[in-house]
Design a protein around this motif. Structure first.
Motif, PDB file in Angstrom:
ATOM      1  N   ASP A 322       0.832  -1.198   0.000  1.00 13.83           N
ATOM      2  CA  ASP A 322       0.000   0.000   0.000  1.00 13.83           C
ATOM      3  C   ASP A 322       0.868   1.251   0.000  1.00 13.83           C
ATOM      4  O   ASP A 322       1.433   1.625   1.021  1.00 13.83           O
ATOM      5  CB  ASP A 322      -0.927   0.001   1.225  1.00 13.83           C
ATOM      6  CG  ASP A 322      -1.857   1.204   1.239  1.00 13.83           C
ATOM      7  OD1 ASP A 322      -2.040   1.823   0.173  1.00 13.83           O
ATOM      8  OD2 ASP A 322      -2.386   1.516   2.319  1.00 13.83           O
ATOM      9  N   THR A 323       0.977   1.890  -1.150  1.00 17.06           N
ATOM     10  CA  THR A 323       1.666   3.177  -1.231  1.00 17.06           C
ATOM     11  C   THR A 323       0.769   4.329  -0.808  1.00 17.06           C
ATOM     12  O   THR A 323       1.232   5.444  -0.584  1.00 17.06           O
ATOM     13  CB  THR A 323       2.122   3.464  -2.664  1.00 17.06           C
ATOM     14  OG1 THR A 323       0.963   3.657  -3.498  1.00 17.06           O
ATOM     15  CG2 THR A 323       2.974   2.335  -3.230  1.00 17.06           C
ATOM     16  N   GLY A 324      -0.541   4.055  -0.717  1.00 16.88           N
ATOM     17  CA  GLY A 324      -1.527   5.112  -0.536  1.00 16.88           C
ATOM     18  C   GLY A 324      -2.131   5.550  -1.855  1.00 16.88           C
ATOM     19  O   GLY A 324      -3.107   6.298  -1.879  1.00 16.88           O
ATOM     20  N   SER A 327      -3.098   9.465  -3.258  1.00 16.46           N
ATOM     21  CA  SER A 327      -2.995  10.103  -1.929  1.00 16.46           C
ATOM     22  C   SER A 327      -1.826   9.459  -1.183  1.00 16.46           C
ATOM     23  O   SER A 327      -1.994   8.796  -0.160  1.00 16.46           O
ATOM     24  CB  SER A 327      -4.297   9.922  -1.148  1.00 16.46           C
ATOM     25  OG  SER A 327      -5.416  10.323  -1.895  1.00 16.46           O
ATOM     26  N   LYS A 329       1.374   7.945   0.762  1.00 10.32           N
ATOM     27  CA  LYS A 329       1.806   7.972   2.152  1.00 10.32           C
ATOM     28  C   LYS A 329       3.193   8.610   2.265  1.00 10.32           C
ATOM     29  O   LYS A 329       3.982   8.573   1.314  1.00 10.32           O
ATOM     30  CB  LYS A 329       1.909   6.539   2.696  1.00 10.32           C
ATOM     31  CG  LYS A 329       0.633   5.753   2.817  1.00 10.32           C
ATOM     32  CD  LYS A 329       0.950   4.343   3.304  1.00 10.32           C
ATOM     33  CE  LYS A 329      -0.297   3.482   3.413  1.00 10.32           C
ATOM     34  NZ  LYS A 329      -1.148   3.897   4.541  1.00 10.32           N
ATOM     35  N   SER A 333       5.652   5.837   6.651  1.00 12.82           N
ATOM     36  CA  SER A 333       4.413   5.064   6.790  1.00 12.82           C
ATOM     37  C   SER A 333       4.342   3.895   5.826  1.00 12.82           C
ATOM     38  O   SER A 333       3.533   2.978   6.016  1.00 12.82           O
ATOM     39  CB  SER A 333       3.207   5.984   6.567  1.00 12.82           C
ATOM     40  OG  SER A 333       3.185   7.034   7.516  1.00 12.82           O
ATOM     41  N   ASN A 397     -10.150   9.692  -0.642  1.00 11.41           N
ATOM     42  CA  ASN A 397      -8.760   9.434  -0.268  1.00 11.41           C
ATOM     43  C   ASN A 397      -8.398   8.043  -0.776  1.00 11.41           C
ATOM     44  O   ASN A 397      -8.941   7.049  -0.294  1.00 11.41           O
ATOM     45  CB  ASN A 397      -8.614   9.521   1.248  1.00 11.41           C
ATOM     46  CG  ASN A 397      -7.199   9.264   1.735  1.00 11.41           C
ATOM     47  OD1 ASN A 397      -6.316   8.912   0.963  1.00 11.41           O
ATOM     48  ND2 ASN A 397      -6.990   9.423   3.030  1.00 11.41           N
ATOM     49  N   ASP A 399      -5.947   6.374  -0.172  1.00 10.68           N
ATOM     50  CA  ASP A 399      -5.275   5.597   0.862  1.00 10.68           C
ATOM     51  C   ASP A 399      -6.278   4.876   1.762  1.00 10.68           C
ATOM     52  O   ASP A 399      -5.884   4.143   2.657  1.00 10.68           O
ATOM     53  CB  ASP A 399      -4.372   6.504   1.697  1.00 10.68           C
ATOM     54  CG  ASP A 399      -3.383   5.721   2.546  1.00 10.68           C
ATOM     55  OD1 ASP A 399      -3.113   4.554   2.209  1.00 10.68           O
ATOM     56  OD2 ASP A 399      -2.877   6.276   3.540  1.00 10.68           O
TER      57      ASP A 399
END
Length: 552
Positions: A322-324, A327, A329, A333, A397, A399
């Motif tokens: 999960d890079t986001g 949106s 990160k 994080s 978002n 993310d």
């Protein structure tokens, strides 16, 4: 353990056609490290011949905290016999070592070898005696004691212990479960190769039923499965790789696997999974693992009230990295985001454990797998995505991707699988971690009976849940002027991020009995403690398996 079972693997290609539907033989091995051996031996420290065997490297003995009016620790099963057989005052050794008997405390006494012709009382016996604290003797404390044995004897060949000998089957189970959990080490390679030789074999002295050891092994194995998959680096752990691992692992009796991929996902209406995975070079998957116990109602048949079995659907968030998304990160994080598929690993481990344990309920695990990456085709803030069932979702978002893929899976479960109970599990919100820390998972459900049963399973396994409110007054923050619903609040100042995420998911579960477990905190540990390793913990796998076994 039964041999490899025959099962059907169904894989659908970009056209949605079945690519392989014939039964096939399961692979003989998996990529998971092997659990250490554990066995029961009848007898006592005074009578057993085990201690004279050359490959037994240590004797582990329990001690407990002293009563208020006493000094020092209190000896437990086998300590008095060992003092006589070894010819040493173990109580004096414990006092000089400063032991308190607290759960998980351990002290190793290294006995010297004789010099010259003199014979020492412990000649021919293991030269290591390990004193381990058992605390109150509760299952939690005995699990911690078992984990302490694993830590303090790592690298030895065989170890004999009297831990749990004074109690019943549940005490023996707790000791062995703690030992196996504490013996786990994160693999050094994605193939699962352990970082050192196989762990020490444990021999438990006493009249313990083999079933207690077997159930402890099945529970610990569930945690090992979840931990090993969760800690695998994301350059290896793509959605395709993880789907293949599921197929390799789901070899037990009653298990079958279906993998949905490519255009078939869009054609079946899984818009959330497609949107989240659209920005990655590694396309998404939806994996379904079905467990059908012998004598269970056939798929599609409604279970009658009062019948022996139920149909439980477990939904696990499977974001392999999960890079986001757009949106994006902060770098800090992102470091732990290879673990963002912990929910899928836990749901898989629970259904595999159900097969091993012979759970009498039908169990289906839905694993929506996607990589939330930044790319030319990434979904964007402001997009309106149509998820399974036709609900339109305003994206605010990117993310907050976990609830998008869970919405697809929950809607699919409600509309097409006809479950009696649905439980989703996910590393969903930082808000849950802020509110509850890393010792408790957040539990959301409107069903009091379901909440009590899940909380009880958490107490039994040490994987604790804290029930949180589904606050009706917060629903308005998910209202949208351009779609049926927003997936994050319109007003970021409202707070309650874990609550609003649960409220979003609830609408996709329909009228089913449903619970949501937000395990963002306890799924990852910043440091090892007792039976919990640093990094991926496997939190929830044993909890869900125990709940399935206790479900009526």
């Amino acid at each position: 353990m039964a041999g490899p079972a025959r099962r059907t693997v169904v894989r659908r290609d970009e056209t949605g056609r079945r690519r392989a539907a014939a039964p096939r033989r399961a692979p003989a091995s998996s990529s998971l490290p092997e659990l250490p051996a554990v066995s029961v031996a009848r007898g006592t420290v005074a009578s057993t011949t085990l201690l004279a065997e050359p490959d037994v490297d240590a004797l582990v003995l329990p001690v407990a905290p002293a009563a208020e009016e006493d000094d020092g620790v209190q000896p437990r099963a086998g300590v008095a016999d060992a003092a006589v057989r070894y010819g040493i005052d173990l109580g004096d050794l414990a006092e000089r070592a400063g032991l308190t008997g607290a759960a998980g405390e351990a002290h190793t006494v290294h006995l010297p070898r004789a010099s010259g012709a003199a014979a020492l009382p412990w000649a021919g016996l293991p030269a290591r005696v390990v004193l381990v604290g058992t605390g109150s003797g509760s299952p939690r404390d005995l699990r911690r004691a078992g984990a302490a044995v694993a830590r303090s004897t790592r690298g030895l060949r065989r170890v004999v212990t009297t831990l749990g000998a004074e109690g019943g089957a549940e005490d023996a189970r707790a000791v062995v479960e703690g030992y196996l959990l504490g013996a786990y080490r994160h693999a050094t390679r994605a193939t699962g190769t352990p970082p050192e030789p196989p762990a020490t074999e444990l021999v438990v002295l006493g009249r313990h039923p083999e079933s207690a050891l077997a159930s402890a092994r099945i529970a610990a194995e569930a945690s090992w499965v979840a931990r090993t998959l969760t800690v695998t680096p994301s350059d290896t752990k793509t959605p395709a790789w993880l789907a293949d691992q599921v197929t390799r692992l789901a070899t037990g009796p009653g298990l079958s696997v279906e993998v949905l991929e490519g255009d078939a996902l869009a054609e079946r209406g899984f818009g959330g999974i497609v949107a989240v995975g659209g920005g990655s070079a590694h396309p998404p998957r939806l994996v379904t693992v079905r467990y059908e116990p012998v004598g269970a109602p056939s798929a599609g048949a409604r279970t009658r009230p009062g019948a022996a079995g139920r149909h439980v659907v477990l939904v696990g968030k499977g974001i392999t990295y999960d890079t986001g998304g757009i949106s994006i990160k902060p770098r800090e994080s992102m470091v732990a985001m290879k673990t963002d598929m912990a929910g899928a690993a836990v749901a898989l481990a629970a259904v595999l454990g159900a097969s091993r344990a012979g759970v009498r309920h039908r169990v289906t695990a839905l694993l929506p797998l996607a990589e939330n990456a930044v790319g030319a085709s990434s979904y964007r803030p402001g997009d309106v995505v149509t998820v399974h069932g036709g609900t339109t979702v305003e994206v605010v978002n990117t993310d907050a991707e976990g609830r998008m893929v869970l919405a697809d899976a929950l809607s699919h479960a409600d509309a097409e699988l006809d479950p009696d109970i649905v439980v989703d599990v996910a590393t969903l919100t930082g808000a849950a971690t802020l509110g509850l820390g890393r010792q408790h998972g957040a539990l959301y459900t409107p069903d009091d009976r379901l909440a009590r049963s899940l909380e009880a399973a958490g107490q039994d396994t040490g994987e604790l849940l804290w029930r949180m409110p589904l606050v009706e007054d917060y629903r308005w923050v998910l209202e949208s002027s351009v779609a049926d619903v927003r997936h994050v609040p319109s007003d970021p100042g409202v707070g309650g991020g874990s609550i609003t995420a649960a409220l979003f998911l609830q609408r996709f579960a329909g009228d089913r009995r449903w619970a949501h477990l937000d395990i963002a905190g306890p799924a990852r540990a910043t440091a090892a403690a007792h039976e919990v390793p640093e990094g991926a913990t496997g939190f929830g796998a044993r909890l869900l398996l125990r709940w399935l076994l206790q479900l009526r």
